[in-house]
Scaffold this active site. Structure first.
Site, PDB file in Angstrom:
ATOM      1  N   CYS A  87     -30.400  14.423   7.293  1.00  0.00           N
ATOM      2  CA  CYS A  87     -29.589  14.338   6.113  1.00  0.00           C
ATOM      3  C   CYS A  87     -28.314  15.014   6.267  1.00  0.00           C
ATOM      4  O   CYS A  87     -27.944  15.964   6.888  1.00  0.00           O
ATOM      5  CB  CYS A  87     -30.404  15.119   5.110  1.00  0.00           C
ATOM      6  SG  CYS A  87     -29.692  15.095   3.439  1.00  0.00           S
ATOM      7  N   GLU A 119     -33.407  11.599  -0.499  1.00  0.00           N
ATOM      8  CA  GLU A 119     -32.124  11.781  -1.021  1.00  0.00           C
ATOM      9  C   GLU A 119     -32.182  11.648  -2.562  1.00  0.00           C
ATOM     10  O   GLU A 119     -31.350  12.345  -3.249  1.00  0.00           O
ATOM     11  CB  GLU A 119     -30.976  10.595  -0.614  1.00  0.00           C
ATOM     12  CG  GLU A 119     -30.782  10.754   0.885  1.00  0.00           C
ATOM     13  CD  GLU A 119     -30.103  11.836   1.274  1.00  0.00           C
ATOM     14  OE1 GLU A 119     -29.519  12.688   0.522  1.00  0.00           O
ATOM     15  OE2 GLU A 119     -30.619  12.289   2.497  1.00  0.00           O
ATOM     16  N   HIS A 163     -32.436  21.755   0.430  1.00  0.00           N
ATOM     17  CA  HIS A 163     -33.260  21.592   1.578  1.00  0.00           C
ATOM     18  C   HIS A 163     -34.266  22.659   1.689  1.00  0.00           C
ATOM     19  O   HIS A 163     -34.121  23.638   1.295  1.00  0.00           O
ATOM     20  CB  HIS A 163     -32.581  21.650   3.050  1.00  0.00           C
ATOM     21  CG  HIS A 163     -31.871  20.132   3.306  1.00  0.00           C
ATOM     22  ND1 HIS A 163     -30.676  19.987   3.779  1.00  0.00           N
ATOM     23  CD2 HIS A 163     -31.997  18.910   2.717  1.00  0.00           C
ATOM     24  CE1 HIS A 163     -30.367  18.974   3.990  1.00  0.00           C
ATOM     25  NE2 HIS A 163     -31.115  18.202   3.365  1.00  0.00           N
TER      26      HIS A 163
END
Length: 511
Positions: free
Chosen positions: A91, A242, A251
């Site tokens: 990501c 996402e 995270h």
């Protein structure tokens, strides 16, 4: 966040290490350190203004923090395992604040103070959450090689994943109404800052913005997949991750968390970890009405082509039709079923494969019928089956790999001009000997012989007019047999009435 990791970093895991100074020149070592510093700065392990005289202690501490979040042995040394981790697709959102928030959740969990944790200022920062529980979303566009209904189904399931364990509810907004959350696929620089420019396959696959900007961006050039039988990055997992960011989640360093910086693999365990659930409930509370949170295992989402949602996946649920019309198919079958389609487009009810051909496994990967003998050939993995009508010609499945046939073929076809079976796999094709399971000499060859036919086709059919139709996802290509050249292409459900994807009453196309 999405800038390409340099070729230097990508190549370094291939080197044999005996210590940085032992096998790399001093100049190469300096380049390596600069690359690592840039990565650590990009993802929040170093301050934005990295001093030129960055001390070994600060650099080592940043490496330790990255290793801790990445669940690597913590050494503070830029070793091969750490370098490999830096080159993995991930990501594009920075890992800032993830460790601190995780530590608070763990402390509160073991201290039995979940309610107090929800009242902490960390969950009420300006812009860190939505101040409503009913949120709308819009899928702005989607990858061209994936069918729109399947992508919409994956998006709906990704939002449902979070609403199952929280008080949030989501609905898809029509085009005329502003949406809270927007999901968009972009190429390269998309006016989002050079650090967020997408770099094609690999690197950063997507990034998102915390509330209340409400946007998640995905690399349109990535090879996305919604099928466990196709190569590519699993789009559903990336969507769900996402979307978590658009809800305000950072995270997580927790093992097997969906919100880990490196996307989770689908498996038998619950798709959301305990930390994912605690994080979203800390922002928005438990499911409304005191209902129990519904945890779903990842294996339910390994293949959206065979997934059976509670609601229709298409944009127009009032239109009915065979299941294969609402998605893509494999070997003119879906899952464990097949359909018979008459020349006029009338479609039978779905029937189990084993009802017609006893002994076949589910999820056949390629199938063809010989126009000479009328025998049916089925392929899956390294095995193959041959049937004459409903009866097997061979007493047991054959190990077709022994004859040079590819494992997991994409499609099979009986090609009348040659009178041979042909298998397609990736960018190559294989011609089989007559009535045998041996590959003819000088094969396989490249697909360039079949002008305009794409790689990784999912099915192929010869037509009475002398053409061959190739299928991939929701598109088709019509090949002129004599010229070996594709002469037309389009969307098969809407443009090929003999596929049976027309509503019996309205005459309208499903797509």
């Amino acid at each position: 966040m999405a800038a390409r990791v340099s070729l230097l970093l990508r190549a370094l895991p291939l080197l044999l290490w005996g210590g940085l100074d032992a096998q790399l020149s001093e100049r190469r070592g300096q380049e390596l350190r600069r690359e690592a510093e840039a990565f650590l700065e990009k993802y929040g392990y170093l301050s934005e203004q990295v001093p030129k005289d960055l001390t070994a202690a600060r650099f080592g501490n940043a490496i330790r923090e990255f290793q801790r979040v990445s669940q690597l042995p913590i050494s503070g040394v830029l070793d091969p395992a750490t370098l490999r981790q830096m080159t993995r697709p991930r990501c594009g959102v920075a890992d800032t604040d993830g460790q601190a928030a995780w530590t608070k959740r763990v402390s509160a969990l073991f201290a039995g103070r979940r309610a107090k944790m929800r009242r902490k200022k960390r969950f009420a920062k300006q812009g860190s959450k939505w101040y409503k529980q009913h949120l709308s979303y819009r899928l702005v566009n989607w990858p061209q090689h994936l069918p729109e209904p399947a992508v919409r189904g994956a998006v709906r399931a990704a939002f449902q994943l979070w609403s199952n364990v929280s008080a949030l509810e989501f609905w898809e907004a029509p085009a005329t109404v502003p949406a809270d959350i927007r999901l968009t696929f972009f190429q390269g620089d998309h006016n989002d800052g050079l650090g967020n420019a997408f770099d094609g396959p690999g690197g950063a696959l997507a990034h998102a913005f915390l509330p209340r900007r409400g946007e998640a961006h995905f690399d349109r050039d990535e090879r996305w997949s919604l099928s466990r039988r196709r190569r590519g990055r699993n789009l559903f997992v990336v969507l769900a991750h996402e979307i978590g960011h658009t809800l305000g989640l950072r995270h997580s360093p927790a093992p097997r968390a969906l919100m880990a910086p490196y996307y989770k693999r689908l498996g038998r365990d619950a798709l959301l970890s305990w930390d994912d659930v605690l994080a979203v409930q800390g922002l928005y509370g438990k499911p409304q009405g005191g209902s129990v949170a519904i945890q779903l295992p990842g294996k339910l989402f390994t293949d959206f082509e065979a997934w059976d949602p509670h609601r229709p996946q298409g944009r127009r649920p009032e239109i009915q039709g065979p299941k294969y019309c609402h998605s893509s198919f494999d070997a003119i079958t879906v899952g464990s079923h097949f359909w018979e389609v008459a020349a006029d487009g009338n479609v039978s009810e779905p029937r189990p494969l084993q009802e017609r051909w006893a002994g076949l496994p589910p999820h056949i990967e390629a199938a063809a019928v010989s126009l000479d003998s009328g025998d049916f050939y089925f392929f899956k993995g390294s095995r193959c089956w041959r049937f004459r009508g409903p009866k097997p010609v061979w007493g047991s499945p054959q190990l077709c790999r022994a004859g040079g046939l590819p494992r997991h073929p994409d499609a099979a076809l009986f090609f009348p001009p040659l009178g041979r079976l042909i298998l397609f796999k990736g960018a190559r094709y294989y011609v089989l000997a007559r009535d045998g399971l041996q590959v003819e000499p000088y094969y396989p060859r490249g697909l360039k012989d079949w002008g305009g036919v794409p790689e990784e086709v999912s099915g192929a059919l010869p037509r009475p007019d002398g053409s061959v139709i190739f299928f991939r996802d929701d598109h088709y290509w019509r090949l002129d047999q004599a010229r070996l050249q594709a002469t037309a292409s389009g969307r098969w459900a809407a443009e090929l009435p003999w596929m049976g994807c027309w509503h019996a009453n309205s005459g309208g196309a499903l797509f």
